[in-house]
Design an enzyme around this catalytic site. Structure first.
Site, short mmCIF file in Angstrom:
data_model
loop_
_atom_site.label_atom_id
_atom_site.label_comp_id
_atom_site.label_asym_id
_atom_site.label_seq_id
_atom_site.Cartn_x
_atom_site.Cartn_y
_atom_site.Cartn_z
N ASP A 143 1.15 -1.23 0.55
CA ASP A 143 -0.10 -0.07 -0.47
C ASP A 143 0.65 1.27 -0.15
O ASP A 143 1.95 1.18 -0.55
CB ASP A 143 -0.85 0.12 1.18
CG ASP A 143 -2.46 0.60 0.82
OD1 ASP A 143 -2.28 1.55 0.51
OD2 ASP A 143 -3.23 0.39 1.35
N HIS B 122 1.72 1.88 -3.46
CA HIS B 122 1.20 2.91 -3.69
C HIS B 122 1.48 4.70 -3.27
O HIS B 122 0.31 5.48 -3.33
CB HIS B 122 -0.99 3.07 -3.41
CG HIS B 122 -1.15 1.20 -3.55
ND1 HIS B 122 -2.36 1.40 -2.85
CD2 HIS B 122 -0.88 0.30 -4.14
CE1 HIS B 122 -2.74 0.45 -2.89
NE2 HIS B 122 -2.17 -0.83 -3.96
#
Ligand SMILES: *[C@@H]1O[C@H](CO)[C@@H](O)[C@H](O)[C@H]1NC(C)=O
Ligand SMILES: *[C@@H]1O[C@H](CO)[C@@H](O)[C@H](O)[C@H]1NC(C)=O
Ligand SMILES: *[C@@H]1O[C@H](CO)[C@@H](O)[C@H](O)[C@H]1NC(C)=O
Ligand SMILES: *[C@@H]1O[C@H](CO)[C@@H](O)[C@H](O)[C@H]1NC(C)=O
Ligand SMILES: *[C@@H]1O[C@H](CO)[C@@H](O)[C@H](O)[C@H]1NC(C)=O
Length: 444
Positions: free
Chosen positions: A242, A265
């Site tokens: 993430d 991310h």
């Protein structure tokens, strides 16, 4: 007792108090600081080392050493300049614990060995799933060393194995209401969820650390900041499933530089304003970093319906490689297929994207600002993004998207569709946008 014996007794007590007790203390802690540095605390020159092994830790990676760690912490916490030592080549299984301050002065947590979280979800107490190692009310703590904090999170990532527990998954290392924290040199890996979180804290320095988890591990943010101010994160490698760094509401004065981010991310602000909440984030500088093999690069995301403001954010000199969406503002963030449209929004003002160079694999720029509250004073300069690898004009590539964002752009801008992205000016000539953004600023 007559008068004389009372005086003699008092003298004895006096003698005992002022000679014997100090000598006992002195032997126990070898602490010249007590005399010479009283009150100054910080970086006291006496190093008073508390090795977890001398507190009876088994160090086999299987027996529970939590109580031993707490014992060593309490001892180190009691003296200025205390050092809690986790020795090299030893593994310690630690259950969820809170290491609480305030301590006597500066404290060093020297991690050269490995701390392991319980691998089986069933052995975690259901009442304490928020974090594994929790530092609370600790001031002037330095965590350092060549060691590893291993969350052993793979069971948590498995949707079937973690289903019966709850939606909550533990953060590996969390600081709550702490000040003057340094985390350096260590490795944190495989957290059940967030790896390193600062909450309600001030003056944080993260330097030369490594955070890693598999790219497909869910919600394993690297570093998560919330209600935290005056932060510097630098010279670190973060690759997870993430966000490498995630900046949430209540953060300001955050400087991130020389970070190697990916997979993951990217570096994100938000999601802000969830459930109509107020979010305030300001003075964020991310620079001189590399983001590679990531879904996003530099990103700001807000939910519809929130209040508050994001302002004065700069992403500068970011090298991207194989990033799907290198530059993103998304004010329609939504964790379902469709979220209901709302009129309110967290306002976004004064955001600079400067020298973002490298390759993208889906869309070079995506600025989806709120329909009701436009993004203002957005600055794009020197953006040079080429399709990654062989994806030359492939069907999966999308053109630059800009919706309701005002500001100025300055070349070079590649691809050229970025030239037409921003609306000129500060958000329409009417001044109503300024009014609106002022009212959003006021709640912060
Ligand atoms: C932490 O260290 C700083 C700088 O040395 C010092 O000013 C401050 O008083 C210390 N804080 C605590 C709570 O010990
Ligand atoms: C601390 O002690 C070392 C030697 O043990 C000495 O070289 C150093 O100057 C001392 N530092 C301070 C600040 O007193
Ligand atoms: C960074 O951390 C590693 C240990 O993980 C250490 O060996 C190295 O010396 C550190 N580098 C700097 C510049 O402090
Ligand atoms: C914007 O943020 C930077 C730090 O990122 C800070 O140095 C600067 O003073 C801020 N500008 C304003 C106008 O607050
Ligand atoms: C929200 O608004 C957008 C743009 O006006 C529209 O395309 C979309 O269908 C709306 N969504 C819902 C759930 O109403």
């Amino acid at each position: 007792m007559n008068h004389l014996s009372l005086i003699v007794f008092n003298l004895m007590v006096f003698f005992w108090l002022f000679t014997i007790i100090p000598s006992v203390e002195g032997r126990k802690f070898h602490s010249p600081c007590k005399k010479h540095h009283k009150g100054s605390g910080h970086f006291c020159n006496s190093t008073t080392i508390f090795n977890i092994l001398s507190f009876g830790a088994k160090a086999n990676g299987v027996s529970d050493d939590s109580k031993k760690l707490i014992g060593a912490w309490k001892a180190a916490c009691k003296v200025p300049g205390g050092v809690l030592q986790i020795p090299l080549n030893h593994n310690f299984l630690i259950k969820p614990i809170t290491l609480q301050g305030p301590c006597m002065g500066h404290i060093i947590f020297q991690i050269d060995g490995t701390l392991l979280a319980p691998p089986k979800i069933g052995t975690w107490s259901k009442s304490n799933l928020y974090q594994w190692i929790n530092f609370k009310w600790v001031y002037n703590l330095t965590i350092q060393g060549s060691g590893t904090i291993d969350g052993q999170g793979c069971n948590w990532w498995d949707p079937i194995k973690s289903k019966h527990i709850s939606d909550i998954k533990p953060t590996a290392l969390r600081f709550y209401a702490s000040e003057d924290t340094i985390v350096r040199d260590i490795t944190i890996r495989n957290s059940p969820q967030v790896h390193l979180k600062f909450d309600n804290s001030e003056r944080v320095k993260v330097n030369n650390i490594t955070i890693s988890a598999p790219r497909n591990s869910p919600n394993t943010d690297g570093i998560h900041l919330q209600n935290t101010r005056d932060v510097e994160i630098m010279h670190s490698n973060v690759g997870t499933g993430d966000d490498c760094v995630s900046i949430q509401t209540g953060c300001s004065n955050v400087h991130i530089h020389h970070i190697n981010c990916g997979p993951g991310h990217g570096i994100s602000l938000g999601g802000l304003g969830k459930d109509k909440s107020t979010a305030c984030v300001s003075n964020i500088l991310v620079e001189n970093s590399v983001i590679q093999d990531a879904l996003y690069g530099a990103r700001i995301k807000t939910w519809q319906g929130g209040k508050g403001m994001v302002k004065n954010v700069t992403f500068s000199n970011i090298e991207v490689a194989n990033v799907n969406f290198p530059i993103v503002i998304n004010q329609y963030y939504c964790d379902k297929v469709v979220c209901q449209n709302q009129t309110n929004s967290v306002a976004i003002k004064s955001v600079r994207f400067d020298r973002i160079i490298g390759t993208y694999s889906t869309q070079p720029i995506h600025l989806a600002c709120s329909t009701d509250v436009p993004c203002t004073d957005i600055d794009l300069s020197d953006i040079q993004l080429k399709p990654f690898g062989g994806l030359l004009g492939g069907s999966q590539l999308q053109r630059a998207l800009c919706w309701n964002s005002y500001g100025n752009s300055k070349g070079p801008l590649v691809p050229s569709s970025i030239n037409y992205c921003l609306r000129k000016g500060g958000g329409g000539g009417s001044g109503s946008v300024h009014e609106m953004s002022r009212s959003y600023d006021e709640v912060c």
